[in-house]
Design a protein around this motif. Structure first.
Motif, mmCIF file in Angstrom:
data_model
loop_
_atom_site.group_PDB
_atom_site.id
_atom_site.type_symbol
_atom_site.label_atom_id
_atom_site.label_comp_id
_atom_site.label_asym_id
_atom_site.label_seq_id
_atom_site.Cartn_x
_atom_site.Cartn_y
_atom_site.Cartn_z
ATOM 1 N N GLY A 113 35.144 10.869 8.381
ATOM 2 C CA GLY A 113 33.918 11.907 8.161
ATOM 3 C C GLY A 113 34.120 12.944 9.114
ATOM 4 N N ASP A 165 28.988 17.387 9.337
ATOM 5 C CA ASP A 165 28.589 16.381 10.467
ATOM 6 C C ASP A 165 30.244 16.047 10.771
ATOM 7 O OD1 ASP A 165 28.035 14.577 12.220
ATOM 8 O OD2 ASP A 165 26.793 13.712 10.758
ATOM 9 N N ASP A 168 37.244 21.157 11.800
ATOM 10 C CA ASP A 168 37.011 19.536 11.922
ATOM 11 C C ASP A 168 38.389 18.915 12.325
ATOM 12 O OD1 ASP A 168 35.682 17.134 11.579
ATOM 13 O OD2 ASP A 168 35.495 17.416 9.612
HETATM 14 N N1 GLY Z 1 32.859 16.771 8.807
HETATM 15 C C1 GLY Z 1 33.000 17.114 7.293
HETATM 16 C C2 GLY Z 1 31.921 16.926 6.558
HETATM 17 O O1 GLY Z 1 30.734 16.937 6.976
HETATM 18 O O2 GLY Z 1 31.935 16.999 5.219
#
Ligand code: GLY
Ligand code: AMP
Length: 430
Positions: A225, A289, A211
């Motif tokens: 996020g 996500d 990520d």
């Molecule tokens: N992209 C990090 C999460 O979904 O926590």
């Protein structure tokens, strides 16, 4: 079989896209969904916090499988309410979801089962926390115990910053989530996400991803996020993945079962590849996500089949899920202002043009205004592509990004940079 999917983000759009392709799926419902999800599902105005309403909907629509996307309804026990009425649910129980819902719970579980993770102290008051800080070196990590929408973690580079983070948590800013806190040793290394699906007994790996949490290029600016992701993360070599399974995920699943709270669903392990081996940073009780978006683009098997087998405790009878060896990469287009207050309402066009270039555009914070598609959230679109290498997927994804017209939006231009650099250094390696 009719399926109900709960949630409304880019993760759920990717799940809906895949569920709708299942040979088991007669009709897909989604609640509350979004305009992208509406291409694959009939939307229902259901509040996941109203368990009785969800149950009544499932009975009226003869739902054979409920898929719960986000963490909040899981931590709130929606899976338990539905299961006790006899429904098949993909997602952990309230007790099992504590793996995400309480950082202290997870740290203590790790302690009981010798799972490698950062050293920690659990604290319930400001004075206790400040005293505990004396036992840690700087940098140090301070975390609110409960769900804080990704905002409860501070990596403090000075003692003053650590003290301020402690005061902030115990000021009540995070409500219930900040009634307790965890102070942690800072782990050095590269971060990677690893996914496993389990019915509480059988565990199957479900791919890795990396990520990009910071808002700006070169990993600058505040945490978000997630501004983009790619999968697989080759830095998690087969050897390290084996270590993560054997030393972290399997002992967790076994420990949870032994302690009377079997974990069923997807277990998302945030890992640090440290010089001392793979260590657990945190668990999430759901798909990441935007990590889910890249996993779904790679998944070669029937998602509903895997989820139903998980819900019905018969994962052992299924072949291990297959993910394409071709990497996938997703670029998040966010609204100006994110991760602060995002600008609302900008018009979005060009999704069809982007998809004609071979990408898949998942919608996150979008809404319909008459005929127009507009932005109505922080993260708005996830432009996702697959290629023979991460570099190729990156080129395809950004070509599609550039076909989209959304003047109020922005994105990082360097998603996948670590892997692109590795591919340049080692072009033959795949
Ligand atoms: N992209 C990090 C999460 O979904 O926590
Ligand atoms: P979490 O919400 O626990 O994932 O924490 C958010 C981010 O903080 C992680 O993705 C890491 O980048 C960082 N982080 C959390 N815990 C640690 C740790 N013990 N050492 C180093 N970085 C950490």
């Amino acid at each position: 079989m009719n399926i109900l999917l709960l949630g409304s983000g880019g993760r759920e759009h990717a799940l809906a896209w895949k569920l709708a392709q299942s040979r088991l799926c007669t009709k897909l419902f989604a609640a509350p969904g979004n305009p992208g999800i509406a291409d694959h599902a009939e939307l229902a105005a259901l509040d996941a916090a109203d368990h009785a309403a969800v149950l009544a909907f499932c009975e009226a629509q003869r739902i054979g499988l409920v898929v719960i996307g986000p963490e909040a309804p899981l931590v709130d026990g929606l899976a338990d309410s539905l299961r006790s009425a006899g429904l098949a649910v993909f997602g952990p129980s309230r007790f099992a979801a504590q793996l995400e819902g309480s950082k202290a719970f997870t740290k203590e579980l790790c302690e009981r089962h010798a799972i490698p993770t950062a050293a920690f102290a659990r604290v319930a008051a400001e004075a206790e926390a400040l005293a505990a800080l004396d036992r840690f070196s700087i940098p140090v990590v301070i975390k609110a115990d409960g769900l804080a929408a990704g905002k409860g973690v501070t990596v403090a580079m000075t003692r003053a910053e650590a003290d301020a983070a402690v005061r902030d948590i115990f000021s009540g800013r995070f409500g219930e989530a900040g009634a307790e806190a965890v102070i942690e040793e800072f782990l050095e290394g590269e971060e990677v996400s690893f996914f496993a699906i389990t019915d509480g007994h059988t565990v199957v790996p479900f791919g890795s991803a990396q990520d990009h949490k910071r808002v700006g290029d070169g990993d600058s600016g505040p945490n978000t996020g997630g501004m983009g992701a790619y999968s697989p993360a080759r830095v998690l070599t087969p050897l390290l993945e084996g270590e993560a399974l054997e030393r972290i995920v399997l002992p967790t699943v076994r420990g949870m079962a032994q302690e009377g709270m079997p974990y069923s669903g997807v277990l998302y392990a945030g890992l640090m590849l440290t010089p001392q081996g793979v260590k657990l940073i945190e668990y999430n009780c759901r798909f990441g996500d935007p990590e889910c978006q890249v996993l779904m683009l790679r998944l070669e098997d029937d998602l509903a089949e895997i989820m139903l087998a998980t819900a019905e405790n018969r994962l052992a009878a299924l072949p291990v899920p297959r993910l394409s060896p071709d990497p996938a990469l997703t670029v998040v287009i966010a609204a100006e202002g994110y991760p602060g207050t995002p600008l609302k309402g900008g018009a979005i066009t060009g999704i069809a043009a982007a998809e004609a270039l071979g990408a898949k555009v998942f919608q996150a914070g979008t809404a319909c205004e008459g005929e127009a598609l507009i932005a109505c959230g922080g993260r708005v679109l996830n432009v996702t592509a697959r290629g023979a290498t991460v570099s190729e997927a990156q080129v395809l994804a950004y070509r599609a990004v550039d076909a989209i017209r959304y003047p109020g939006g922005f994105c990082r231009r360097d998603i996948g940079w670590r892997e692109v650099a590795r591919e340049r250094a080692e072009p033959a390696g795949r």
